[in-house]
Design a protein around this motif. Structure first.
Motif, mmCIF file in Angstrom:
data_model
loop_
_atom_site.group_PDB
_atom_site.id
_atom_site.type_symbol
_atom_site.label_atom_id
_atom_site.label_comp_id
_atom_site.label_asym_id
_atom_site.label_seq_id
_atom_site.Cartn_x
_atom_site.Cartn_y
_atom_site.Cartn_z
ATOM 1 N N SER A 61 7.852 24.847 -52.369
ATOM 2 C CA SER A 61 7.515 23.447 -52.625
ATOM 3 C C SER A 61 6.554 22.978 -51.538
ATOM 4 N N ALA A 62 5.860 21.900 -51.785
ATOM 5 C CA ALA A 62 4.972 21.320 -50.775
ATOM 6 C C ALA A 62 5.796 20.889 -49.567
ATOM 7 N N ARG A 63 5.239 21.098 -48.384
ATOM 8 C CA ARG A 63 5.960 20.750 -47.143
ATOM 9 C C ARG A 63 6.391 19.292 -47.125
ATOM 10 N N LEU A 64 5.510 18.400 -47.565
ATOM 11 C CA LEU A 64 5.847 16.974 -47.576
ATOM 12 C C LEU A 64 6.989 16.671 -48.545
ATOM 13 N N ALA A 65 7.019 17.367 -49.676
ATOM 14 C CA ALA A 65 8.097 17.168 -50.645
ATOM 15 C C ALA A 65 9.432 17.625 -50.058
ATOM 16 N N VAL A 66 9.426 18.763 -49.378
ATOM 17 C CA VAL A 66 10.651 19.272 -48.747
ATOM 18 C C VAL A 66 11.106 18.305 -47.656
ATOM 19 N N LEU B 240 6.694 33.396 -49.454
ATOM 20 C CA LEU B 240 5.488 32.695 -49.885
ATOM 21 C C LEU B 240 5.401 31.342 -49.187
ATOM 22 N N ARG B 241 4.170 30.923 -48.917
ATOM 23 C CA ARG B 241 3.967 29.599 -48.342
ATOM 24 C C ARG B 241 2.666 29.027 -48.879
ATOM 25 N N GLN B 242 2.531 27.717 -48.754
ATOM 26 C CA GLN B 242 1.301 27.083 -49.196
ATOM 27 C C GLN B 242 0.206 27.317 -48.169
ATOM 28 N N ARG B 243 -0.916 27.792 -48.649
ATOM 29 C CA ARG B 243 -2.093 28.064 -47.817
ATOM 30 C C ARG B 243 -2.885 26.784 -47.583
ATOM 31 N N ARG B 244 -2.807 25.888 -48.551
ATOM 32 C CA ARG B 244 -3.552 24.621 -48.470
ATOM 33 C C ARG B 244 -2.792 23.560 -49.253
ATOM 34 N N THR B 245 -3.166 22.318 -49.012
ATOM 35 C CA THR B 245 -2.547 21.202 -49.719
ATOM 36 C C THR B 245 -3.014 21.194 -51.172
ATOM 37 N N VAL B 246 -2.094 20.882 -52.070
ATOM 38 C CA VAL B 246 -2.445 20.765 -53.487
ATOM 39 C C VAL B 246 -2.106 19.353 -53.958
ATOM 40 N N ASN C 200 -5.922 23.474 -59.650
ATOM 41 C CA ASN C 200 -5.267 22.871 -58.492
ATOM 42 C C ASN C 200 -4.511 23.915 -57.664
ATOM 43 N N LEU C 201 -3.880 24.867 -58.340
ATOM 44 C CA LEU C 201 -3.051 25.851 -57.647
ATOM 45 C C LEU C 201 -3.780 27.154 -57.316
ATOM 46 N N SER C 202 -4.952 27.353 -57.869
ATOM 47 C CA SER C 202 -5.665 28.607 -57.653
ATOM 48 C C SER C 202 -5.876 28.882 -56.167
ATOM 49 N N GLY C 203 -5.308 29.986 -55.689
ATOM 50 C CA GLY C 203 -5.448 30.376 -54.289
ATOM 51 C C GLY C 203 -4.616 29.565 -53.314
ATOM 52 N N ALA C 204 -3.703 28.751 -53.810
ATOM 53 C CA ALA C 204 -2.939 27.846 -52.944
ATOM 54 C C ALA C 204 -1.792 28.527 -52.199
ATOM 55 N N LEU C 205 -1.304 29.657 -52.686
ATOM 56 C CA LEU C 205 -0.172 30.322 -52.044
ATOM 57 C C LEU C 205 -0.605 31.612 -51.369
#
Length: 142
Positions: free
Chosen positions: A16-21, A53-59, A73-78
């Protein structure tokens, strides 16, 4: 011969997005994966959860996006957490997510695991919505 050796199962939660967690105070997808692994072990199947897995960038928030917009939006995000590829050896890998709307999150997670030469065997979600279906509260019978 004795009982057949059961192949271990690795459950990988879609992050999940860090901010959401931070806002929730917990990661619900990881909690679902941990509960599932406990139940699988209780039933005699070797299982573990790896948060690799972790988010590489904000989505952007996915709500309201079309299937194409979600994919972009998610392409390459993880990405794989550095050093985690060595943990993913010799086991079946199952992606775990909370909701599947278009499958974009699962596709991106599978792509990121593939960078670590890991093939995803299957995915498990808590809920999904078929594109052609209207939710029950939008039916004419209500």
């Amino acid at each position: 011969m004795g009982e057949e050796q059961k192949r271990p199962l690795t459950l990988v939660p879609v992050p999940s997005a860090r901010l959401a967690v931070a806002g929730r105070g917990h990661d619900p997808v990881r909690r679902v994966a941990l509960a599932a692994a406990r139940e699988l072990r209780r039933e005699g199947l070797p299982a573990r959860v790896l948060t690799v897995l972790r988010q590489r960038r904000t989505v952007a928030d996915q709500a309201g996006l079309t299937a194409r917009e979600r994919a972009v939006n998610l392409s390459g995000a993880l990405e794989l957490v550095p050093g985690s590829a060595k943990l993913l050896t010799g086991e079946e890998t199952l992606l775990v997510d909370d909701v599947m709307t278009t499958g974009s999150s699962l596709a991106e997670a599978a792509r990121a695991l593939g960078e670590g030469a890991r093939t995803v065997s299957a995915a498990a979600v808590v809920a999904f919505r078929r594109k052609a279906e209207k939710p029950p509260w939008e039916t004419a019978d209500n």
